[in-house]
Design a protein around this motif. Structure first.
Motif, PDB file in Angstrom:
ATOM      1  N   VAL A  29       0.832  -1.209   0.000  1.00 32.24           N
ATOM      2  CA  VAL A  29       0.000   0.000   0.000  1.00 32.24           C
ATOM      3  C   VAL A  29       0.863   1.254   0.000  1.00 32.24           C
ATOM      4  O   VAL A  29       0.642   2.180  -0.803  1.00 32.24           O
ATOM      5  N   THR A  30       1.860   1.320   0.883  1.00 27.95           N
ATOM      6  CA  THR A  30       2.671   2.543   0.979  1.00 27.95           C
ATOM      7  C   THR A  30       3.507   2.777  -0.295  1.00 27.95           C
ATOM      8  O   THR A  30       3.735   3.919  -0.665  1.00 27.95           O
ATOM      9  N   ASP A  31       3.936   1.697  -0.943  1.00 29.64           N
ATOM     10  CA  ASP A  31       4.689   1.855  -2.192  1.00 29.64           C
ATOM     11  C   ASP A  31       3.824   2.507  -3.284  1.00 29.64           C
ATOM     12  O   ASP A  31       4.300   3.314  -4.078  1.00 29.64           O
ATOM     13  N   ARG A  32       2.557   2.156  -3.309  1.00 33.58           N
ATOM     14  CA  ARG A  32       1.654   2.749  -4.311  1.00 33.58           C
ATOM     15  C   ARG A  32       1.500   4.247  -4.076  1.00 33.58           C
ATOM     16  O   ARG A  32       1.502   5.042  -5.015  1.00 33.58           O
ATOM     17  N   PHE A  33       1.374   4.645  -2.808  1.00 33.00           N
ATOM     18  CA  PHE A  33       1.255   6.078  -2.496  1.00 33.00           C
ATOM     19  C   PHE A  33       2.580   6.799  -2.794  1.00 33.00           C
ATOM     20  O   PHE A  33       2.577   7.935  -3.256  1.00 33.00           O
TER      21      PHE A  33
END
Length: 239
Positions: A232-236
């Protein structure tokens, strides 16, 4: 950063009634891993100051949090960037983590076997069980990290992901131990007890039970949640 700081504060509030159980470590770790040193340190300092505003100011707590969490954020932000550039850990980093894990395992096993932690008889069984659990988890992490690193080096993508989680869990466990040891130095100095007084020894032993629960919690939570949270954080971070 604002969303992550709000989540960190909410998690600390929600779990503050259970000694040693926390999810701040894994969430901050994943954020720093994806967003880097600068964003991670800003979030860590903001969380530390806001935490003191909400839970009350104490000089030793302010110093402890402003040393520990920025150092934690800088470490995982830098390691995350280097990890992505290399496609995995360096041999030096793997060796260091292996040494730390084996040292933690040996120390936990020695404390349990030799009865080095002086607590009441009622708490002794629980402390010994937690120490043996840490000993076993550190050994398992060492084996898993080395095996997964070898598989990841051969191009197995899933093995590489699990290797990353095992590596981060290992480093986070070491940071958790360092946090308590730093607290055991800073708090007696601020309180004027002296490092080798009876009051300091009592404070150390009272914090030891919480430390053992925290180490188990950190290892389990990072191993289980690192991959889904960094997805999730990589996508943001990319967006």
């Amino acid at each position: 950063m604002a969303v992550v700081v709000a989540l960190l504060i909410a998690l600390q509030y929600a779990l503050s009634w259970v000694a040693g159980v926390e999810a701040v470590t894994v969430l901050l770790l994943c954020f720093c891993w994806s967003f880097g040193v600068r964003a991670g340190m800003l979030a860590a300092v903001s969380f530390s100051l806001l935490r003191c505003l909400l839970f009350g100011f104490s000089p030793q707590v302010i110093v402890l949090y402003l040393i520990y969490y920025p150092a934690f954020a800088a470490t995982f932000g830098a390691v995350g960037g280097a990890w992505r550039r290399r496609g995995g850990p360096s041999p030096f980093a793997l060796t260091c983590v292996n040494v730390v894990l084996l040292a933690l395992s040996a120390a936990s096993g020695a404390c349990a076997a030799l009865g080095l932690v002086k607590v009441s008889r009622l708490a002794k069984a629980m402390v010994d069980a937690l120490l043996w659990t840490i000993c076993a988890l550190c050994l398992l992490l060492t084996v898993a990290l080395d095996v997964l690193s070898a598989l990841g080096a051969r191009g197995a993508g899933r093995a590489r992901s699990f290797c990353t989680a095992a590596f981060c869990a290992s480093v986070a466990a070491a940071f958790t131990v360092a946090f308590t040891l730093l607290d055991d130095v800073i708090t007696p100095l601020f309180m004027g007890w002296g490092l080798f007084s009876a009051a300091s020894a009592g404070y150390f032993y009272s914090s030891f039970l919480v430390l053992t629960v925290q180490v188990v919690c950190v290892i389990v939570s990072v191993c289980l949640l690192f991959v889904p949270l960094t997805t999730v954080t990589d996508r943001f971070a990319r967006g």
